[in-house]
Design a protein around this motif. Structure first.
Motif, PDB file in Angstrom:
ATOM      1  N   SER A  15      -2.957 -47.895  45.788  1.00  0.00           N
ATOM      2  CA  SER A  15      -3.990 -48.848  46.195  1.00  0.00           C
ATOM      3  C   SER A  15      -4.453 -49.690  45.024  1.00  0.00           C
ATOM      4  CB  SER A  15      -5.184 -48.102  46.802  1.00  0.00           C
ATOM      5  OG  SER A  15      -5.794 -47.286  45.829  1.00  0.00           O
TER       6      SER A  15
ATOM      7  N   PHE B 283     -11.683 -51.321  47.879  1.00  0.00           N
ATOM      8  CA  PHE B 283     -10.229 -51.485  48.019  1.00  0.00           C
ATOM      9  C   PHE B 283      -9.882 -52.898  48.481  1.00  0.00           C
ATOM     10  CE2 PHE B 283     -10.663 -46.845  48.550  1.00  0.00           C
ATOM     11  CZ  PHE B 283      -9.933 -46.492  47.426  1.00  0.00           C
TER      12      PHE B 283
ATOM     13  N   GLN C  79      -3.926 -51.676  50.198  1.00  0.00           N
ATOM     14  CA  GLN C  79      -3.549 -50.283  50.437  1.00  0.00           C
ATOM     15  C   GLN C  79      -2.080 -50.232  50.854  1.00  0.00           C
ATOM     16  OE1 GLN C  79      -4.865 -47.256  50.273  1.00  0.00           O
ATOM     17  NE2 GLN C  79      -7.070 -47.569  49.990  1.00  0.00           N
TER      18      GLN C  79
ATOM     19  N   ARG D  15       0.329 -41.594  53.877  1.00  0.00           N
ATOM     20  CA  ARG D  15      -0.512 -40.397  53.972  1.00  0.00           C
ATOM     21  C   ARG D  15       0.247 -39.324  54.719  1.00  0.00           C
ATOM     22  NH1 ARG D  15      -5.758 -42.118  51.681  1.00  0.00           N
ATOM     23  NH2 ARG D  15      -4.561 -43.332  50.242  1.00  0.00           N
TER      24      ARG D  15
ATOM     25  N   PHE E 168      -8.224 -44.599  53.453  1.00  0.00           N
ATOM     26  CA  PHE E 168      -9.127 -45.728  53.263  1.00  0.00           C
ATOM     27  C   PHE E 168      -8.452 -47.019  53.661  1.00  0.00           C
ATOM     28  CE2 PHE E 168     -10.744 -42.547  50.203  1.00  0.00           C
ATOM     29  CZ  PHE E 168     -11.951 -42.329  50.838  1.00  0.00           C
TER      30      PHE E 168
ATOM     31  N   THR F 252     -14.394 -41.414  42.274  1.00  0.00           N
ATOM     32  CA  THR F 252     -13.065 -42.016  42.353  1.00  0.00           C
ATOM     33  C   THR F 252     -12.367 -42.024  41.004  1.00  0.00           C
ATOM     34  OG1 THR F 252     -13.816 -44.236  41.789  1.00  0.00           O
ATOM     35  CG2 THR F 252     -13.924 -43.613  44.106  1.00  0.00           C
ATOM     36  N   ALA F 253     -11.055 -42.281  41.032  1.00  0.00           N
ATOM     37  CA  ALA F 253     -10.286 -42.428  39.805  1.00  0.00           C
ATOM     38  C   ALA F 253     -10.561 -43.770  39.097  1.00  0.00           C
ATOM     39  CB  ALA F 253      -8.794 -42.264  40.110  1.00  0.00           C
ATOM     40  N   PRO F 254     -10.663 -44.884  39.853  1.00  0.00           N
ATOM     41  CA  PRO F 254     -10.930 -46.156  39.161  1.00  0.00           C
ATOM     42  C   PRO F 254     -12.363 -46.264  38.623  1.00  0.00           C
ATOM     43  CG  PRO F 254      -9.964 -46.550  41.341  1.00  0.00           C
ATOM     44  CD  PRO F 254     -10.351 -45.100  41.280  1.00  0.00           C
TER      45      PRO F 254
ATOM     46  N   ASP G 205      -9.144 -38.646  39.659  1.00  0.00           N
ATOM     47  CA  ASP G 205     -10.023 -38.108  40.710  1.00  0.00           C
ATOM     48  C   ASP G 205      -9.387 -36.785  41.132  1.00  0.00           C
ATOM     49  OD1 ASP G 205     -10.960 -37.341  43.211  1.00  0.00           O
ATOM     50  OD2 ASP G 205     -10.491 -39.233  44.214  1.00  0.00           O
TER      51      ASP G 205
ATOM     52  N   ILE H  74     -13.380 -36.499  46.338  1.00  0.00           N
ATOM     53  CA  ILE H  74     -13.723 -37.032  47.666  1.00  0.00           C
ATOM     54  C   ILE H  74     -13.562 -35.964  48.732  1.00  0.00           C
ATOM     55  CG2 ILE H  74     -13.026 -38.671  49.464  1.00  0.00           C
ATOM     56  CD1 ILE H  74     -12.395 -40.616  47.119  1.00  0.00           C
TER      57      ILE H  74
ATOM     58  N   ALA I 234      -6.169 -38.445  42.732  1.00  0.00           N
ATOM     59  CA  ALA I 234      -5.763 -39.824  42.460  1.00  0.00           C
ATOM     60  C   ALA I 234      -5.783 -40.084  40.960  1.00  0.00           C
ATOM     61  CB  ALA I 234      -6.691 -40.805  43.179  1.00  0.00           C
TER      62      ALA I 234
ATOM     63  N   VAL J 190      -2.252 -42.075  44.864  1.00  0.00           N
ATOM     64  CA  VAL J 190      -3.041 -41.046  45.539  1.00  0.00           C
ATOM     65  C   VAL J 190      -2.093 -39.990  46.083  1.00  0.00           C
ATOM     66  CG1 VAL J 190      -4.821 -40.637  47.268  1.00  0.00           C
ATOM     67  CG2 VAL J 190      -4.565 -42.901  46.270  1.00  0.00           C
TER      68      VAL J 190
HETATM   69  C1  PHB Z   1      -7.164 -44.413  47.720  1.00  0.00           C
HETATM   70  O1  PHB Z   1      -6.491 -45.422  47.477  1.00  0.00           O
HETATM   71  O2  PHB Z   1      -7.214 -43.974  48.856  1.00  0.00           O
HETATM   72  C2  PHB Z   1      -7.913 -43.753  46.624  1.00  0.00           C
HETATM   73  C3  PHB Z   1      -7.888 -44.290  45.342  1.00  0.00           C
HETATM   74  C4  PHB Z   1      -8.602 -43.663  44.317  1.00  0.00           C
HETATM   75  C5  PHB Z   1      -9.318 -42.502  44.589  1.00  0.00           C
HETATM   76  C6  PHB Z   1      -9.331 -41.984  45.860  1.00  0.00           C
HETATM   77  C7  PHB Z   1      -8.629 -42.608  46.893  1.00  0.00           C
HETATM   78  O3  PHB Z   1      -9.995 -41.899  43.618  1.00  0.00           O
END
Ligand code: PHB
Length: 572
Positions: A109, A120, A123, A127, A134, A145-147, A207, A211, A217, A244
């Motif tokens: 993403s 976002f 995407q 999955r 998301f 989140t990771a970002p 991440d 979540i 992620a 992810v």
């Molecule tokens: C995602 O793209 O769904 C995503 C990206 C970063 C995250 C969690 C989910 O930390």
């Protein structure tokens, strides 16, 4: 999400503020729908004001009025789409993200910073074991989140203060409906402050199930040509690229060891793409150069709002409709616009455009940068996330209901499923004797009008192959079972843009069908009206029903153009 500050500037456009309040109330409502009475309570506005605003928003296509209730409609997504077109990240970087997802067979993403969250903008979803997926426009709290730490690494003191204030004011994180609530008493997490320092040193953010259990992620920052990597506040990356995965496939450490090199290579290619685009920008005729018409969306201007005012009179709040034209001025190569450019693109008077921009800036949907204005990702707060979850079938449903009210016969949509059509949406006419069909019902494609529309819409090689594979059985004495004859009929359907089938599926039954096409012209579904032959002659069907059917299909196509501009719309 932060609420806008209480006091609007004196020159703010009141009706635009109130119109946005209505859109925000509907965005927060379950099923993006409220009765007008509920809207009065949710916004604190007078009933007569809500009525006029709702009528105006219905005219713009942003809202659908059904008796006493109002629901957000897919064309509203054009506001978020204007932001996505203007930043050009989906256009320039999306294909690289998609390729990475294909190579790794993991979800990938792109997210931009949005106040103290991440939003976002693209995407590429693969999955498998994840319960959560998301969508473009979803807002997540940075700390989960990771970002987030990558963006927070460049936050100013004021931005940290506003993040802390948000956490204190919203301990249950209700401002982020896309994410499940934070587990209280869960495992201790490193604080965002600490993760931000680490992310700045390492050049990546992680991440590890912040979540939901299992979801991991890894993100790297993508810098624009103007950014200074490692620079201080204000030189934040333009976006973050994330991969992810799930703990059943990777550990968090494994994700970094195994996937970081590929992620970094794609990031480098993305930074090259941004540099090339910036270099091409301004060259006459270059894609996205200033002056290139913004893609998509109906060309609505000040002339359109004036005409609507003339037609609808007091029921039409022109200053609201004019203010909502402003985002459409922005687009590819038109990310930062002067007041004059906005006035010119919208056909609004300079003073009108200036007041609308001031109002939208106050609301957080526009930001000023010197003398230029830019759209912000906060525009996604206006219904984008719930609308982006609609399937094509759900989009069609209200239009089928309208159609049935006009023609008094049942209407449906269907898609091809092997050699069959499968009903995906249906509105039944209130009749005692009506054909028993429901969502999920299947019929052989060759003997139905919707099937012929769908077969005729296939690319020629596919159409031929399907036709050759079909087993053609007479379902009534009238069913066409001759393959060559059927091929001719399909050519005629393709040329005419409609199919009529009488007595071939069932004696006494006639169906007229048209295609529903996406922005690329691909047939995504068929829509029909079915009737008893005793009720109407063929001529009456073509004269009375077909135009209403085509108008309903046009309305679904308009919804699909907005919803499908940047994201995939599922058929059902
Ligand atoms: C995602 O793209 O769904 C995503 C990206 C970063 C995250 C969690 C989910 O930390």
């Amino acid at each position: 999400m932060q609420e806008p500050p209480a006091e609007p500037p004196v020159e703010a456009v009141g009706p635009l503020l109130r119109g946005v309040a209505v859109l925000r109330a509907l965005s927060a409502a379950p099923e993006r729908q409220l009765t007008l009475g509920e809207l009065v309570r949710a916004t604190g506005l007078a009933r007569s004001t809500v009525d006029r605003i709702a009528a105006t928003l219905a005219r713009t296509g942003y809202l659908r009025l059904d008796g006493r209730s109002a629901a957000l409609a897919p064309p509203l997504m054009e506001l978020g789409n204007a932001y996505l077109a203007a930043i050009r990240l989906p256009e320039l970087l999306g294909p690289l993200a998609d390729r990475l997802a294909d190579t790794l067979d993991e979800s990938v993403s792109l997210a931009v910073p949005d106040r103290d969250g991440i939003r976002f903008v693209h995407q590429a979803t693969r999955r498998r074991s994840l319960s959560l997926s998301f969508r473009i426009g979803d807002l997540l709290p940075a700390e989960r989140t990771a970002p987030g730490p990558l963006f927070a690494a460049r936050w100013s003191e004021a931005e940290w203060a506003s993040w802390r204030a948000r956490r204190a004011a919203d301990p249950e994180r209700r401002g982020f409906p896309a994410v499940p609530p934070e587990r209280v008493g869960g495992p201790a997490r490193p604080a965002l402050e600490e993760r931000a320092v680490r992310a700045a040193e390492d050049g990546w953010g992680l991440d590890d199930q912040l979540i939901e259990p299992g979801l991991i992620a890894l993100a790297v920052p993508v810098h624009g040509p103007g950014d200074v990597p490692g620079g201080g506040p204000g030189s934040a990356p333009v976006c973050a690229l994330s991969v992810v995965s799930h703990t059943s496939r990777h550990s968090a450490a494994g994700l970094r060891e195994e996937l970081l090199p590929a992620l970094a290579r794609t990031r480098d290619a993305m930074e090259d793409a941004l540099r090339d685009a910036a270099a091409a920008h301004g060259r006459p005729g270059a894609p996205g150069a200033p002056g290139t018409a913004a893609a998509g969306g109906p060309a609505r201007t000040g002339a359109w709002t004036s005409a609507s005012k003339e037609e609808l009179g007091a029921g039409f709040v022109e200053s609201l409709a004019r203010g909502l034209l402003v985002p459409s001025a922005f687009g590819a190569g038109r990310a930062a616009l002067s007041l004059s450019a906005v006035a010119e693109a919208t056909g609004l008077a300079r003073a009108t455009a200036r007041r609308a921009l001031t109002t939208l800036q106050h609301l957080g949907y526009v930001e000023a940068e010197g003398r230029a204005f830019r759209l912000t990702p906060a525009l996604f707060d206006l219904g984008y996330a719930p609308l982006s979850r609609l399937t094509l079938a759900a989009m069609a449903e209200p239009h089928l209901v309208d159609l049935v009210a006009r023609v008094h016969d049942s209407a449906s949509t269907a898609v091809l499923d092997g050699a069959d059509i499968r009903y995906t949406a249906r509105a039944a006419a209130a009749r005692i004797m009506t054909v028993r069909i429901s969502v999920g019902t299947r019929f052989p494609a060759y003997a139905t009008a919707m099937g012929r529309v769908l077969l005729a819409g296939l690319p020629p090689e596919q159409r031929e192959r399907r036709l050759a594979e079909l087993t053609l059985r007479p379902l009534t004495p009238h069913t066409v079972t001759d393959r060559a004859r059927l091929a001719e009929l399909l050519d005629a359907v393709a040329a005419d843009g409609r199919a009529v089938v009488t007595d071939e599926l069932e004696q006494g039954l006639r169906s007229v069908a048209v295609p529903v096409r996406d922005r690329d012209g691909r047939v995504r579904a068929a829509m029909n009206v079915s009737m008893h032959t005793a009720g109407r002659t063929l001529d009456a069907c073509l004269a009375d029903v077909l135009p209403a059917l085509r108008a309903a299909a046009d309305a679904v196509e308009a919804d699909l153009r907005a919803a499908g501009r940047f994201a995939a719309v599922a058929p059902s």
